[in-house]
Write a protein that holds these residues in place. Structure first.
Motif, PDB file in Angstrom:
ATOM      1  N   UNK A   1      21.732  11.852   3.175  1.00 38.98           N
ATOM      2  CA  UNK A   1      21.030  10.730   2.560  1.00 38.98           C
ATOM      3  C   UNK A   1      19.900  11.283   1.691  1.00 38.98           C
TER       4      UNK A   1
ATOM      5  N   UNK B   1      16.343   5.453   2.870  1.00 37.10           N
ATOM      6  CA  UNK B   1      17.374   6.458   2.585  1.00 37.10           C
ATOM      7  C   UNK B   1      18.595   5.835   1.910  1.00 37.10           C
TER       8      UNK B   1
ATOM      9  N   UNK C   1      22.679   6.635   0.917  1.00 36.34           N
ATOM     10  CA  UNK C   1      23.819   7.437   1.333  1.00 36.34           C
ATOM     11  C   UNK C   1      24.365   8.269   0.185  1.00 36.34           C
TER      12      UNK C   1
ATOM     13  N   UNK D   1      29.475  11.552   3.538  1.00 39.16           N
ATOM     14  CA  UNK D   1      29.767  11.772   4.934  1.00 39.16           C
ATOM     15  C   UNK D   1      30.945  12.717   5.057  1.00 39.16           C
TER      16      UNK D   1
ATOM     17  N   UNK E   1      17.941  14.019   3.679  1.00 40.19           N
ATOM     18  CA  UNK E   1      18.119  13.883   5.116  1.00 40.19           C
ATOM     19  C   UNK E   1      19.560  14.124   5.512  1.00 40.19           C
TER      20      UNK E   1
ATOM     21  N   UNK F   1      33.057   9.097  13.165  1.00 41.99           N
ATOM     22  CA  UNK F   1      32.833   8.268  11.986  1.00 41.99           C
ATOM     23  C   UNK F   1      32.637   6.803  12.350  1.00 41.99           C
TER      24      UNK F   1
ATOM     25  N   UNK G   1      30.685   3.447  14.025  1.00 39.96           N
ATOM     26  CA  UNK G   1      29.336   2.954  13.767  1.00 39.96           C
ATOM     27  C   UNK G   1      28.349   3.448  14.810  1.00 39.96           C
ATOM     28  N   UNK G   2      27.164   3.660  14.376  1.00 40.49           N
ATOM     29  CA  UNK G   2      26.085   3.978  15.282  1.00 40.49           C
ATOM     30  C   UNK G   2      25.974   5.439  15.642  1.00 40.49           C
ATOM     31  N   UNK G   3      24.964   5.750  16.426  1.00 42.62           N
ATOM     32  CA  UNK G   3      24.804   7.088  16.970  1.00 42.62           C
ATOM     33  C   UNK G   3      24.312   8.124  15.997  1.00 42.62           C
ATOM     34  N   UNK G   4      23.704   7.689  14.866  1.00 46.13           N
ATOM     35  CA  UNK G   4      23.181   8.658  13.919  1.00 46.13           C
ATOM     36  C   UNK G   4      21.867   9.238  14.408  1.00 46.13           C
TER      37      UNK G   4
ATOM     38  N   UNK H   1      18.936  11.717  12.809  1.00 45.00           N
ATOM     39  CA  UNK H   1      18.503  12.353  11.574  1.00 45.00           C
ATOM     40  C   UNK H   1      17.700  13.617  11.850  1.00 45.00           C
ATOM     41  N   UNK H   2      17.823  14.565  10.938  1.00 43.22           N
ATOM     42  CA  UNK H   2      16.932  15.712  10.924  1.00 43.22           C
ATOM     43  C   UNK H   2      15.626  15.351  10.239  1.00 43.22           C
TER      44      UNK H   2
END
Lengths: 113, 109
Positions: free
Chosen positions: A35, A43, A45, A48, A90, A97, A99-102, A104-105
């Motif tokens: 991102x 952010x 996109x 991916x 980011x 792939x 939904x959810x569970x992202x 970030x660094x």
């Protein structure tokens, strides 16, 4: 357990140059997303990757490219840098792939001068 | 449409008060609605998330309210503390996530 690791943390480049940003996902996570966050904005996109294949691409020019390696780490490359590419880049990792569970660094702060 | 509209842009709340941030989305295919908290120099950190099959989710001092028919959702921070001062982003979607523009929250003593 280590989180999402990005390198470098800060970078200054000149217009027209090329840059490579790196990301190591959380152990066990097979998907990496990139991102761009411009100052004062949310952010946006870029890409991916899952299992080394591109699974999605945002509205960014072809100067932006990425790849994912067998160990699930990833690189984001930007060619012919423009002043407008200055942003926080980011990386987010997730198990898959779905939904959810992202996670970030902390990002790479790129400044183009 | 892929936009997520977030308001207000900035918010000042007294310590102990309730902070409320609102978001609206357009794409009815979105099925995941997270809220992220971001401190300066850091990446966004997931606070709480909701799926469209429930109308409310609470985790500690943080609550998401979700109105599917209105395509709106909101974050409530109860008993706001100075340490909550940060930028908050709503997001929606699947892959990718579509983010709002953020709300800068300041909690003052």
């Amino acid at each position: 357990d280590a989180g999402v690791t990005q390198s470098p943390t800060h970078l200054i480049k000149t217009r027209g140059q090329h840059v490579t940003l790196r990301c190591s996902p959380i152990s066990g996570h097979k998907s990496v997303s990139w991102y761009q966050q411009v100052l004062g904005q949310g952010p946006q996109f870029i890409f991916q990757y899952y299992e080394k294949e591109e699974r999605g691409r945002g509205n960014f020019p072809d100067r932006f490219s990425a790849r994912q390696f067998p160990n699930y780490s990833s690189e984001l490359n930007v060619n012919a840098l423009l002043l407008g590419d200055s942003a926080l880049y980011l990386c987010a990792s997730s198990l898959g792939t779905g939904t959810g569970g992202y996670t970030f660094g902390s990002g790479t702060r790129l400044t183009v001068v | 449409q892929q936009q997520v509209k977030q308001s207000p842009q900035s918010l000042i709340v007294q310590k102990g008060g309730i902070s409320i941030i609102n978001c609206a989305y357009e794409n009815t295919a979105f099925d995941y609605f997270p809220w992220y908290q971001q401190f300066p120099g850091k990446g966004p950190a997931l606070l709480i998330a909701i799926r469209p099959d429930v109308s409310e989710k609470k985790e500690g001092r943080f609550t998401i309210s979700f109105n599917k028919s209105a395509k709106q959702f909101s974050l409530h921070i109860m008993d706001s503390q100075p340490g909550d001062s940060a930028t908050y982003f709503c997001a929606a979607g699947a892959t990718p996530l579509v983010f709002g523009k953020g709300t800068r929250l300041s909690v003052i003593a």
